[in-house]
Scaffold this motif. Structure first.
Motif, PDB file in Angstrom:
ATOM      1  N   SER A   2     -18.079 -20.619  60.872  1.00 17.65           N
ATOM      2  CA  SER A   2     -19.056 -21.010  61.901  1.00 17.65           C
ATOM      3  C   SER A   2     -19.142 -22.529  62.053  1.00 17.65           C
ATOM      4  CB  SER A   2     -20.455 -20.446  61.588  1.00 17.65           C
ATOM      5  OG  SER A   2     -20.419 -19.046  61.506  1.00 17.65           O
ATOM      6  N   THR A   3     -18.110 -23.236  61.621  1.00 19.18           N
ATOM      7  CA  THR A   3     -18.094 -24.691  61.672  1.00 19.18           C
ATOM      8  C   THR A   3     -16.690 -25.168  62.041  1.00 19.18           C
ATOM      9  OG1 THR A   3     -19.701 -24.720  59.864  1.00 19.18           O
ATOM     10  CG2 THR A   3     -18.621 -26.804  60.388  1.00 19.18           C
TER      11      THR A   3
ATOM     12  N   ARG B  14     -23.994 -22.322  62.079  1.00 18.64           N
ATOM     13  CA  ARG B  14     -24.362 -23.496  62.869  1.00 18.64           C
ATOM     14  C   ARG B  14     -23.968 -23.234  64.315  1.00 18.64           C
ATOM     15  NH1 ARG B  14     -24.830 -28.750  60.202  1.00 18.64           N
ATOM     16  NH2 ARG B  14     -26.975 -28.549  60.876  1.00 18.64           N
ATOM     17  N   ASP B  15     -24.953 -23.318  65.190  1.00 19.95           N
ATOM     18  CA  ASP B  15     -24.710 -23.113  66.612  1.00 19.95           C
ATOM     19  C   ASP B  15     -25.635 -24.028  67.397  1.00 19.95           C
ATOM     20  OD1 ASP B  15     -23.491 -21.390  68.866  1.00 19.95           O
ATOM     21  OD2 ASP B  15     -25.642 -21.289  69.253  1.00 19.95           O
ATOM     22  N   PRO B  16     -25.095 -24.974  68.177  1.00 21.32           N
ATOM     23  CA  PRO B  16     -25.943 -25.944  68.880  1.00 21.32           C
ATOM     24  C   PRO B  16     -26.964 -25.306  69.817  1.00 21.32           C
ATOM     25  CG  PRO B  16     -23.649 -26.652  68.897  1.00 21.32           C
ATOM     26  CD  PRO B  16     -23.661 -25.256  68.357  1.00 21.32           C
ATOM     27  N   GLN B  17     -26.590 -24.220  70.490  1.00 17.18           N
ATOM     28  CA  GLN B  17     -27.530 -23.599  71.428  1.00 17.18           C
ATOM     29  C   GLN B  17     -28.730 -23.004  70.699  1.00 17.18           C
ATOM     30  OE1 GLN B  17     -25.930 -21.095  74.516  1.00 17.18           O
ATOM     31  NE2 GLN B  17     -23.954 -22.127  74.483  1.00 17.18           N
ATOM     32  N   ILE B  18     -28.479 -22.321  69.588  1.00 17.31           N
ATOM     33  CA  ILE B  18     -29.589 -21.733  68.839  1.00 17.31           C
ATOM     34  C   ILE B  18     -30.441 -22.825  68.207  1.00 17.31           C
ATOM     35  CG2 ILE B  18     -30.148 -20.353  66.791  1.00 17.31           C
ATOM     36  CD1 ILE B  18     -27.977 -18.417  67.648  1.00 17.31           C
TER      37      ILE B  18
ATOM     38  N   GLY C 217     -30.511 -27.747  60.095  1.00 15.97           N
ATOM     39  CA  GLY C 217     -30.074 -27.128  61.342  1.00 15.97           C
ATOM     40  C   GLY C 217     -29.279 -25.853  61.154  1.00 15.97           C
ATOM     41  N   GLN C 218     -28.694 -25.640  59.969  1.00 10.89           N
ATOM     42  CA  GLN C 218     -28.020 -24.377  59.725  1.00 10.89           C
ATOM     43  C   GLN C 218     -29.054 -23.259  59.651  1.00 10.89           C
ATOM     44  OE1 GLN C 218     -25.791 -24.946  56.089  1.00 10.89           O
ATOM     45  NE2 GLN C 218     -23.924 -25.439  57.193  1.00 10.89           N
TER      46      GLN C 218
ATOM     47  N   TRP D 109     -35.606 -25.957  68.071  1.00  6.56           N
ATOM     48  CA  TRP D 109     -36.360 -27.215  68.199  1.00  6.56           C
ATOM     49  C   TRP D 109     -37.359 -27.138  69.362  1.00  6.56           C
ATOM     50  CZ3 TRP D 109     -35.107 -27.476  63.769  1.00  6.56           C
ATOM     51  CH2 TRP D 109     -33.858 -27.769  63.252  1.00  6.56           C
ATOM     52  N   MET D 110     -36.992 -26.434  70.449  1.00  7.18           N
ATOM     53  CA  MET D 110     -37.940 -26.284  71.557  1.00  7.18           C
ATOM     54  C   MET D 110     -39.133 -25.421  71.152  1.00  7.18           C
ATOM     55  SD  MET D 110     -35.747 -26.082  75.122  1.00  7.18           S
ATOM     56  CE  MET D 110     -34.473 -24.952  74.567  1.00  7.18           C
TER      57      MET D 110
END
Length: 277
Positions: free
Chosen positions: A218-219, A121-125, A67-68, A130-131
């Protein structure tokens, strides 16, 4: 230059979409990423892989986790040295679309240049990645409109992240203080570390340290410590000298099931699976 991976085709001559996605193998050893006219975000897929990275004069080392992502600005290349083969999900974004988005957000199209980055690491990106991956697997049921919408969402997020980073640059955590904190974390992984304790090591108040540490790495600090614990535990398990219980205690987990839960969340494997190979 290393040959392009088979699923990373040469740039097309036809008009390119605002955003597309590729799943690309990355060989072990030295690998120079292919130059693409588009901005490329490389999301790491799978288990942790130790890497070193060079972009221009900047060089970093670390472990890539699922995910990173790293950012490779259009027209540039990065040099990687990987301890083992890896797989990346590549999001390729049109630079003109990012510049137009920066202009719409009042950042100035001419003044905005996407900066290279690694181990972000950024949840939105991640969700956008994944989409796009799901769309690619299903032969793009949402069509061009859905991909263009995700391109806009990605561009807005990249501009926001980089603008926020520049805003707090004047009060950034100095590199030597960050290094001191990480060394302290690594030396005390078996202990119950607190935010106040780490802030004192850095020489900041807990509230300031929390924000500065996240900006520098970034974490969030708690997630950073967990990832260090998991990586240390993974190495102990591979060595095979300690029992699972001893590994858990050595790396600061309350008990083996606590360690197993976080291992599955972070690297997607159980302790027994890691020990098996």
């Amino acid at each position: 230059m290393t040959d392009r991976p088979s699923c990373y085709p040469s740039p097309a001559t036809a008009p390119l979409p605002l955003l597309d996605v590729l799943t690309s193998p990355v060989p072990s050893g030295r690998f120079d990423s292919p130059v693409d006219e588009r901005h490329v975000l490389c999301l790491h897929l799978g288990g942790p892989v130790p890497v070193s990275y060079r972009a221009g004069k900047a060089e970093r080392q670390g472990v890539r986790l699922h995910g990173q992502f790293c950012v490779v600005p259009g027209g540039s290349s990065t040099r990687w040295i990987l301890a083992q083969p890896a797989t990346s999900l590549l999001l390729r974004l049109a630079p003109a679309h990012l510049r137009a988005t920066a202009d719409d957000m009042g950042r100035g199209a001419r003044a905005f240049d996407l900066a290279p980055a690694i181990h972000v690491r950024d949840p939105q990106i991640e969700r956008i990645g994944w989409m796009m991956q799901a769309e690619d697997h299903d032969a793009h049921p949402g069509g061009r409109l859905f991909a263009d919408s995700l391109a806009s969402a990605l561009a807005v997020r990249l501009v926001a992240l980089q603008s926020r980073s520049r805003t707090v640059q004047a009060r950034a955590l100095p590199a030597w203080r960050l290094r001191h904190v990480i060394e302290y974390i690594d030396a005390h992984l078996d202990q119950d570390l607190t935010l106040a304790e780490l802030a004192a090591v850095a020489g900041f108040s807990p509230s300031h340290f929390k924000a500065l540490f996240r900006q520098a790495t970034s974490t969030p600090v708690h997630r950073f410590v967990l990832e260090r614990r998991v990586e240390r535990a993974r190495l102990h398990l591979l060595e095979g000298r300690l029992s699972v219980t001893e590994v858990a205690l050595e790396t600061g987990f309350a008990h083996p099931s606590h360690m197993a839960r976080w291992m599955r969340r972070i690297v997607g494997l159980s302790p027994s699976q890691i020990r098996a190979g």
